[in-house]
Design an enzyme around this catalytic site. Sequence first.
Site, PDB file in Angstrom:
ATOM      1  N   HIS A   1      11.889   4.511  -1.198  1.00  0.00           N
ATOM      2  CA  HIS A   1      10.584   4.216  -1.818  1.00  0.00           C
ATOM      3  C   HIS A   1      10.715   3.700  -3.256  1.00  0.00           C
ATOM      4  CE1 HIS A   1       6.106   5.593  -1.735  1.00  0.00           C
ATOM      5  NE2 HIS A   1       6.239   4.465  -2.378  1.00  0.00           N
TER       6      HIS A   1
ATOM      7  N   TYR B   1       2.832   9.756   0.124  1.00  0.00           N
ATOM      8  CA  TYR B   1       1.373   9.593   0.220  1.00  0.00           C
ATOM      9  C   TYR B   1       0.692  10.828   0.822  1.00  0.00           C
ATOM     10  CZ  TYR B   1       2.583   4.586  -0.065  1.00  0.00           C
ATOM     11  OH  TYR B   1       3.092   3.366  -0.416  1.00  0.00           O
TER      12      TYR B   1
HETATM   13  N1  NAP Z   1       5.961   0.806  -2.076  1.00  0.00           N
HETATM   14  C1  NAP Z   1       5.190   1.216  -3.041  1.00  0.00           C
HETATM   15  O1  NAP Z   1       5.648   1.759  -4.066  1.00  0.00           O
HETATM   16  C2  NAP Z   1       3.710   0.996  -2.948  1.00  0.00           C
HETATM   17  C3  NAP Z   1       2.892   1.088  -4.098  1.00  0.00           C
HETATM   18  C4  NAP Z   1       1.523   0.854  -3.952  1.00  0.00           C
HETATM   19  C5  NAP Z   1       0.992   0.550  -2.691  1.00  0.00           C
HETATM   20  N2  NAP Z   1       1.810   0.482  -1.599  1.00  0.00           N
HETATM   21  C6  NAP Z   1       1.274   0.173  -0.243  1.00  0.00           C
HETATM   22  O2  NAP Z   1       0.415  -0.950  -0.320  1.00  0.00           O
HETATM   23  C7  NAP Z   1      -0.879  -0.611   0.158  1.00  0.00           C
HETATM   24  C8  NAP Z   1      -1.928  -1.446  -0.536  1.00  0.00           C
HETATM   25  O3  NAP Z   1      -1.836  -1.356  -1.943  1.00  0.00           O
HETATM   26  P1  NAP Z   1      -3.009  -0.748  -2.843  1.00  0.00           P
HETATM   27  O4  NAP Z   1      -3.815   0.179  -2.023  1.00  0.00           O
HETATM   28  O5  NAP Z   1      -2.400  -0.198  -4.051  1.00  0.00           O
HETATM   29  O6  NAP Z   1      -3.831  -2.033  -3.322  1.00  0.00           O
HETATM   30  P2  NAP Z   1      -4.713  -3.171  -2.625  1.00  0.00           P
HETATM   31  O7  NAP Z   1      -4.550  -3.206  -1.155  1.00  0.00           O
HETATM   32  O8  NAP Z   1      -4.434  -4.401  -3.417  1.00  0.00           O
HETATM   33  O9  NAP Z   1      -6.197  -2.716  -3.011  1.00  0.00           O
HETATM   34  C9  NAP Z   1      -6.931  -1.739  -2.341  1.00  0.00           C
HETATM   35  C10 NAP Z   1      -8.350  -1.798  -2.878  1.00  0.00           C
HETATM   36  O10 NAP Z   1      -8.892  -3.100  -2.621  1.00  0.00           O
HETATM   37  C11 NAP Z   1     -10.105  -2.985  -1.910  1.00  0.00           C
HETATM   38  N3  NAP Z   1     -10.154  -3.996  -0.859  1.00  0.00           N
HETATM   39  C12 NAP Z   1      -9.214  -4.240   0.093  1.00  0.00           C
HETATM   40  N4  NAP Z   1      -9.620  -5.218   0.913  1.00  0.00           N
HETATM   41  C13 NAP Z   1     -10.854  -5.602   0.478  1.00  0.00           C
HETATM   42  C14 NAP Z   1     -11.783  -6.563   0.923  1.00  0.00           C
HETATM   43  N5  NAP Z   1     -11.551  -7.319   1.989  1.00  0.00           N
HETATM   44  N6  NAP Z   1     -12.945  -6.698   0.232  1.00  0.00           N
HETATM   45  C15 NAP Z   1     -13.195  -5.934  -0.852  1.00  0.00           C
HETATM   46  N7  NAP Z   1     -12.353  -4.988  -1.313  1.00  0.00           N
HETATM   47  C16 NAP Z   1     -11.185  -4.823  -0.650  1.00  0.00           C
HETATM   48  C17 NAP Z   1     -10.126  -1.619  -1.284  1.00  0.00           C
HETATM   49  O11 NAP Z   1     -11.478  -1.227  -1.192  1.00  0.00           O
HETATM   50  P3  NAP Z   1     -12.064  -0.251  -0.056  1.00  0.00           P
HETATM   51  O12 NAP Z   1     -11.128   0.893   0.035  1.00  0.00           O
HETATM   52  O13 NAP Z   1     -13.413   0.096  -0.574  1.00  0.00           O
HETATM   53  O14 NAP Z   1     -12.147  -0.990   1.252  1.00  0.00           O
HETATM   54  C18 NAP Z   1      -9.300  -0.801  -2.263  1.00  0.00           C
HETATM   55  O15 NAP Z   1     -10.124  -0.323  -3.307  1.00  0.00           O
HETATM   56  C19 NAP Z   1      -0.956   0.904  -0.052  1.00  0.00           C
HETATM   57  O16 NAP Z   1      -1.939   1.537   0.716  1.00  0.00           O
HETATM   58  C20 NAP Z   1       0.442   1.315   0.340  1.00  0.00           C
HETATM   59  O17 NAP Z   1       0.547   1.376   1.756  1.00  0.00           O
HETATM   60  C21 NAP Z   1       3.145   0.674  -1.719  1.00  0.00           C
END
Ligand code: NAP
Length: 283
Positions: free
Chosen positions: A109, A51
């Site tokens: 990862h 990241y």
């Molecule tokens: N291990 C892996 O391969 C892998 C892959 C993907 C992700 N991850 C981890 O998982 C984390 C989360 O996944 P992700 O970022 O892909 O998806 P996510 O958390 O499902 O979605 C993030 C998005 O949802 C919005 N959001 C979150 N909470 C909200 C709320 N209460 N109300 C309205 N909108 C909301 C955020 O908006 P705003 O930013 O505008 O608040 C952002 O645009 C990552 O940051 C990472 O740490 C791991």
Amino acid sequence: MQSPKAFTLAAHGAKMPVIGFGTMELPQRPAELVAYAIKCGYRLIDTARKYGTEERVGEGIRASGIARDELWVTTKVTELDAREADFLRSAETSLKALGLDYVDLLLVHWPQPKVPFAETLGALAKAKRSGLTRHIGVSNFTLAMLEEAVHVCPEPLVTNQIEYHAYLPQDRMIAALRRHGMILTAYCPVARGKLLDDPIVGEIAKAHGKTHAQICLRWLIQQPMVAAVPRALEEAHIVENLDVFDFSLNDEEMRRISTLRSRNIRIADPPERAPKWDVETIA
Ligand SMILES: NC(=O)c1ccc[n+]([C@@H]2O[C@H](COP(=O)([O-])OP(=O)(O)OC[C@H]3O[C@@H](n4cnc5c(N)ncnc54)[C@H](OP(=O)(O)O)[C@@H]3O)[C@@H](O)[C@H]2O)c1
């Protein structure tokens, strides 16, 4: 209400917070956001070498003033560093970037099929035995890969961090992880926003006076041995995503949200590194 800090899942001696702060993208004010999340009560910060946010996460942790032993920091080694020497070097680089002596959880990862799992998982176990991390786990492993990883790894794995939300079924993986006493850590828990205008989720949200995101997160963490790492840049979202411990969904609400699995939407599927995913039955 108990403090959100009190909500943890136990696996192989680990006590992992059930909600964490995802840091895959931190474009603006990254360190401030991490510090803000910690001040709000988050006790798990999820980062990764890939990241490029480890330095900012470290700054945020220091700015928050929190005691190290009150925080759970997860980081990950990329699939390009699956060979033992590269793996251990990556873990050490992560610690330097974070400014920490150890992390709480180190994950592989993505699986690397070109390197024997015994080598990568052996290096992961070495990272634990040499004190670079307290606990270890994997991410994006399929069922067969999980079985092999558990079999070849000389130390217990505490989690498989995978994509999981109401639009993507993971029943067989949940069952396998429970069999191994492991936690499913759900990434993309709000399906990167796709679930936030779902009408069924909306109806249930209205009934509880909660938001779509809170219902999606509650649905996840109400399942045994499931944790979630939502990401949010908006301060209001950061606060909201941790405010999911003062209500519960009834069986009918849990069931209705589970029916959304028929959408079968997978978001994180990078062709250069994703494995051939397991097929789940969509009832
Ligand atoms: N291990 C892996 O391969 C892998 C892959 C993907 C992700 N991850 C981890 O998982 C984390 C989360 O996944 P992700 O970022 O892909 O998806 P996510 O958390 O499902 O979605 C993030 C998005 O949802 C919005 N959001 C979150 N909470 C909200 C709320 N209460 N109300 C309205 N909108 C909301 C955020 O908006 P705003 O930013 O505008 O608040 C952002 O645009 C990552 O940051 C990472 O740490 C791991």
